[in-house]
Scaffold this motif. Structure first.
Motif, PDB file in Angstrom:
ATOM      1  N   LYS A  52       0.798  -1.006   0.072  1.00  0.00           N
ATOM      2  CA  LYS A  52       0.108  -0.044  -0.072  1.00  0.00           C
ATOM      3  C   LYS A  52       0.779   1.197   0.192  1.00  0.00           C
ATOM      4  O   LYS A  52       1.919   1.306   0.759  1.00  0.00           O
ATOM      5  N   PRO A  53       0.508   2.245  -0.992  1.00  0.00           N
ATOM      6  CA  PRO A  53       1.377   3.531  -0.806  1.00  0.00           C
ATOM      7  C   PRO A  53       1.141   4.192   0.440  1.00  0.00           C
ATOM      8  O   PRO A  53       0.043   4.335   1.080  1.00  0.00           O
ATOM      9  N   GLU A  54       2.185   4.849   0.973  1.00  0.00           N
ATOM     10  CA  GLU A  54       2.106   5.630   2.214  1.00  0.00           C
ATOM     11  C   GLU A  54       1.833   6.979   1.852  1.00  0.00           C
ATOM     12  O   GLU A  54       2.381   7.325   1.133  1.00  0.00           O
ATOM     13  N   LEU A  55       0.534   7.541   2.582  1.00  0.00           N
ATOM     14  CA  LEU A  55       0.464   8.877   2.318  1.00  0.00           C
ATOM     15  C   LEU A  55       0.933   9.597   3.255  1.00  0.00           C
ATOM     16  O   LEU A  55       0.945   9.292   4.790  1.00  0.00           O
ATOM     17  N   SER A  56       1.508  10.753   3.194  1.00  0.00           N
ATOM     18  CA  SER A  56       1.894  11.668   4.069  1.00  0.00           C
ATOM     19  C   SER A  56       0.742  12.455   4.796  1.00  0.00           C
ATOM     20  O   SER A  56      -0.371  12.479   4.266  1.00  0.00           O
ATOM     21  N   ASP A  76      -0.782  14.995   2.337  1.00  0.00           N
ATOM     22  CA  ASP A  76      -1.688  14.416   1.358  1.00  0.00           C
ATOM     23  C   ASP A  76      -2.940  13.772   2.099  1.00  0.00           C
ATOM     24  O   ASP A  76      -4.100  14.187   1.390  1.00  0.00           O
ATOM     25  N   LYS A  77      -3.012  13.513   3.352  1.00  0.00           N
ATOM     26  CA  LYS A  77      -4.349  12.869   3.931  1.00  0.00           C
ATOM     27  C   LYS A  77      -5.166  13.952   4.341  1.00  0.00           C
ATOM     28  O   LYS A  77      -6.133  14.089   3.845  1.00  0.00           O
ATOM     29  N   ALA A  78      -4.528  15.284   4.446  1.00  0.00           N
ATOM     30  CA  ALA A  78      -5.327  16.636   4.741  1.00  0.00           C
ATOM     31  C   ALA A  78      -5.838  16.917   3.517  1.00  0.00           C
ATOM     32  O   ALA A  78      -7.124  17.493   3.262  1.00  0.00           O
ATOM     33  N   ASN A  79      -5.223  17.045   2.275  1.00  0.00           N
ATOM     34  CA  ASN A  79      -5.600  17.267   1.145  1.00  0.00           C
ATOM     35  C   ASN A  79      -6.734  16.726   0.556  1.00  0.00           C
ATOM     36  O   ASN A  79      -7.711  16.996   0.201  1.00  0.00           O
ATOM     37  N   LEU A  80      -6.583  15.313   0.732  1.00  0.00           N
ATOM     38  CA  LEU A  80      -7.691  14.425   0.143  1.00  0.00           C
ATOM     39  C   LEU A  80      -8.873  14.441   1.172  1.00  0.00           C
ATOM     40  O   LEU A  80     -10.165  14.482   0.455  1.00  0.00           O
ATOM     41  N   LYS A  81      -8.748  14.879   2.386  1.00  0.00           N
ATOM     42  CA  LYS A  81     -10.078  15.083   3.111  1.00  0.00           C
ATOM     43  C   LYS A  81     -10.666  16.508   2.768  1.00  0.00           C
ATOM     44  O   LYS A  81     -11.633  16.481   2.790  1.00  0.00           O
ATOM     45  N   GLU A  82      -9.761  17.285   2.507  1.00  0.00           N
ATOM     46  CA  GLU A  82     -10.344  18.734   2.084  1.00  0.00           C
ATOM     47  C   GLU A  82     -11.179  18.699   0.897  1.00  0.00           C
ATOM     48  O   GLU A  82     -12.225  19.153   0.646  1.00  0.00           O
ATOM     49  N   GLN A  83     -10.617  17.797  -0.250  1.00  0.00           N
ATOM     50  CA  GLN A  83     -11.229  17.632  -1.458  1.00  0.00           C
ATOM     51  C   GLN A  83     -12.626  16.730  -1.362  1.00  0.00           C
ATOM     52  O   GLN A  83     -13.510  17.093  -1.876  1.00  0.00           O
ATOM     53  N   ALA A  84     -12.477  15.869  -0.314  1.00  0.00           N
ATOM     54  CA  ALA A  84     -13.759  15.092   0.014  1.00  0.00           C
ATOM     55  C   ALA A  84     -14.975  16.081   0.395  1.00  0.00           C
ATOM     56  O   ALA A  84     -15.955  15.925   0.291  1.00  0.00           O
TER      57      ALA A  84
END
Length: 91
Positions: A29-33, A36-44
């Motif tokens: 599994k790719p490790e997210l920084s 990256d997690k914060a950006n994905l959460k904001e996009q969601a």
């Protein structure tokens, strides 16, 4: 073509099976920084807000009303005078 391959396979007496294949399979599994997690959460969250706004706007739109045709039955004793027309009432 496929039929010829099948016939060839069954007609041959000495068809060799393939040997062992030397390969390694790695699944990870790719490790997210955290960034990256914060950006994905904001996009969601933005996507969720847009979907909710679209749903609210759809619900608040005035609904198209179609005129309802009400047919009245002739009164008792009245004569029904209807002449059928194949082309509608315009002619």
């Amino acid at each position: 073509t496929v039929m010829n391959l099948l016939v060839h396979y069954f007609d041959e007496n000495e068809i060799e099976e393939g040997g062992k294949v030397n390969c390694n399979i790695v699944v990870g599994k790719p490790e997210l920084s955290e960034e990256d997690k914060a950006n994905l959460k904001e996009q969601a969250m933005e996507q969720y807000k847009e979907e909710q706004l679209r749903e609210i706007r759809r619900q608040n739109q005035p609904k198209a009303t179609t005129p309802k045709h009400t047919a009245t039955a002739p009164k008792a004793g009245e004569e029904i005078n209807v002449q059928p027309n194949l082309f509608g009432d315009d002619f």
